[in-house]
Design a protein around this motif. Structure first.
Motif, PDB file in Angstrom:
ATOM      1  N   HIS A  13      -3.373  24.956 -14.703  1.00  0.00           N
ATOM      2  CA  HIS A  13      -3.392  25.561 -16.037  1.00  0.00           C
ATOM      3  C   HIS A  13      -2.081  26.205 -16.492  1.00  0.00           C
ATOM      4  O   HIS A  13      -2.090  27.081 -17.342  1.00  0.00           O
ATOM      5  N   PHE A  30      -6.577  27.923 -22.646  1.00  0.00           N
ATOM      6  CA  PHE A  30      -7.844  27.736 -21.934  1.00  0.00           C
ATOM      7  C   PHE A  30      -7.929  28.720 -20.755  1.00  0.00           C
ATOM      8  O   PHE A  30      -8.927  29.418 -20.571  1.00  0.00           O
ATOM      9  N   ALA A  31      -6.856  28.784 -19.964  1.00  0.00           N
ATOM     10  CA  ALA A  31      -6.848  29.657 -18.790  1.00  0.00           C
ATOM     11  C   ALA A  31      -6.954  31.116 -19.202  1.00  0.00           C
ATOM     12  O   ALA A  31      -7.675  31.900 -18.585  1.00  0.00           O
ATOM     13  N   GLU A  33      -8.321  32.323 -21.860  1.00  0.00           N
ATOM     14  CA  GLU A  33      -9.693  32.619 -22.293  1.00  0.00           C
ATOM     15  C   GLU A  33     -10.638  32.728 -21.103  1.00  0.00           C
ATOM     16  O   GLU A  33     -11.568  33.525 -21.110  1.00  0.00           O
ATOM     17  N   GLN A  34     -10.385  31.931 -20.070  1.00  0.00           N
ATOM     18  CA  GLN A  34     -11.217  32.021 -18.868  1.00  0.00           C
ATOM     19  C   GLN A  34     -11.013  33.369 -18.169  1.00  0.00           C
ATOM     20  O   GLN A  34     -11.952  33.960 -17.654  1.00  0.00           O
TER      21      GLN A  34
END
Lengths: 126, 376
Positions: A13, A30-31, A33-34
């Protein structure tokens, strides 16, 4: 979610923007948000060298600590001090103001992902 | 960074609701649970300032009834169950013979010999086996009803206003650690004024089959209070700010009730209970290690498992961190740790090893956050 086409990605990521011998590296939206609220960044010193896949720092959210992995073999030329000072800003602008380090490239591995490949990878549930 | 995915996890009756609310699901104690929805800090603030709801259906429930139930429980737990009024709840430690912890539990007294027990998710089978092992052959009836119940926590200064709108019993006068039995949105429920956040709050036990209806109803009715669904992330930062312990982190089968600071629920003046002898002996001899609270002085976060040293350049290891996080309300990086007795006094300087570097922290008084509405 957007995955800018001009960037390359890793399965861990990170994103990398390659411009000739130089590159800018960050982690993907994405990362981020994770991870959730980012509270702490530990980044390497300017001048340090890394092999592709090497651990170059850590990113901490309220809940967890994750390692950062170098997409290319390189030497660090600049570190984003404003990201260190206000790590919460990464969630606002992951691909521009939220860059982490700039590097001088020595070698680019063949397995970097395109935006399309990365998107398929994360949609696949990884 | 790497993001791991785990398989074969248990799902609560609210799993579909979490997905619909974009909850980020993570493995916890064998369950697939939401760690956050809008964000840990956002959810944390909702609970401190207004109201949030948590799915805590992973927690277990055990019913103990029948003649002799009171005496049976008295022999198993550290607190004095006989002092419980019907309609009252009590925090308790369940100990092994050596005084270390099987679990920490809440006992609700529903009748003279009728009790409802809430246990930790990770300990359901272990606790039930322990209870069965010590159960007299006649009289006492044990039922593990964990799968039949869902549990929803409604926490925050606005929780009373919210819950009043969905229940058929009057709870204005319901005191801290007391409960009522009534209906939530027409569904039978045990409504307890308990919680894990330090705020005014309620935990409701409802039939698993009706959990989704109640969850959705709470979100709908709570909209005027800006209610937020909250995940395990905020649950952890909220409980740590008020110094509540988490089994598996801050206490387990290697720490005694006294070492982890549960002396306040350990009643040596009641009749015999499992672990009493060992705990009394430890009390006489003094503790070798003790759970303390700390604040980071250096800019870093001391987390579960990190080692603690006496100096920043020496090798004298004096303990380890059990829980740690940034505390959104307090604005500091806080945690809890076991340290040797010498370093357990307020103001003691300790050094936490974080990724190879020793970072300064100081022992402080619990809780970190003192202005919660829980007992107001």
């Amino acid at each position: 979610m957007s995955y800018p086409n001009e960037l390359k990605y890793t399965k861990e990521h990170e994103w990398i923007k390659i411009e000739g011998n130089n590159a800018t590296i960050g982690i993907t939206k994405f990362a981020i948000e994770q991870l959730g609220d980012i509270v702490f960044l530990d980044l390497p010193k300017v001048g340090s060298s890394f092999k592709a896949g090497g651990n170059f720092g850590t990113i901490e959210s309220v809940k967890t600590v994750s390692d950062l992995f170098m997409p290319v073999t390189c030497k660090v030329t600049e570190v984003n001090q404003s990201a260190i000072d206000s790590p919460e800003s990464l969630s606002v602008d992951a691909y521009a103001k939220g860059w982490l380090i700039k590097v001088e490239i020595e070698n680019v591995p063949a397995d970097l992902l395109s935006a399309h490949e990365y998107e398929n990878y994360v949609v696949g549930g990884n | 960074m790497s993001i791991s995915v785990n398989e074969k996890l248990k799902l609560t009756p609210l799993y579909e609701e979490h997905l619909a609310l974009n909850g980020k699901m993570v493995p916890f104690a064998g369950w697939n649970m939401p760690v956050q929805y809008s964000g840990v800090v956002d959810e944390h603030k909702a609970v401190r300032n207004s109201v949030g709801i948590f799915d805590v259906s992973h927690m277990g429930e055990i019913i103990v009834t029948g003649r002799g139930a009171l005496d049976y429980l008295q022999n198993l737990v550290t607190n004095d169950v006989a002092k419980l009024q019907i309609g009252q709840a009590q925090y308790n430690a369940l100990c092994y013979e050596n005084g270390t912890l099987v679990d920490d539990i809440i006992i609700y007294r529903r009748g003279y010999d009728s009790f409802f027990i809430c246990v930790n998710a990770s300990n359901i089978e272990k606790d039930f086996a322990w209870l069965k092992e010590h159960c007299p052959k006649k009289g006492v009836i044990l039922e593990n009803v964990s799968d039949d119940y869902a549990q929803i926590a409604i926490q925050g200064p606005k929780s009373r206003e919210l819950i009043t709108k969905v229940i058929d019993v009057k709870i204005t006068d319901l005191a801290y650690y007391h409960f009522a039995e009534g209906k939530v949105l027409g569904i039978p429920a045990l409504i307890a004024r308990t919680g894990y956040t330090g705020e005014l709050g309620y935990e409701i036990y409802v039939p698993a089959s009706a959990a989704a209806k109640i969850w959705k109803g709470l979100l709908q009715v709570g909209a005027e209070y800006f209610v937020k669904p909250c995940g395990l992330g905020a649950r952890d930062t909220l409980r740590l700010e008020v110094g509540y312990l988490l089994y598996g982190n801050d206490m387990d089968s290697t720490t005694t009730a006294l070492e982890c600071g549960l002396g306040w629920v350990t009643k040596f003046d009641k009749s015999n209970f499992i672990g009493k002898e060992a705990l009394l002996k430890q009390k006489e001899l003094g503790l070798s290690k003790k759970l303390i609270a700390f604040e980071m002085q250096d800019r870093a976060i001391g987390r579960h498992g990190y080692k603690i040293f006496a100096t920043n350049d020496g090798e004298q290891e004096i303990g380890f961190v059990t829980s740690g996080c940034p505390a959104p309300t307090v604005g500091k990086n806080i945690g809890m740790a076991y340290v040797t007795q010498d370093y357990s006094k307020m103001g003691s300087q300790i050094w936490i090893e974080i990724r190879g570097e020793k970072k300064a922290a100081v022992v402080v008084k619990k809780p970190f956050f003192v202005h919660g509405s829980a007992q107001g």
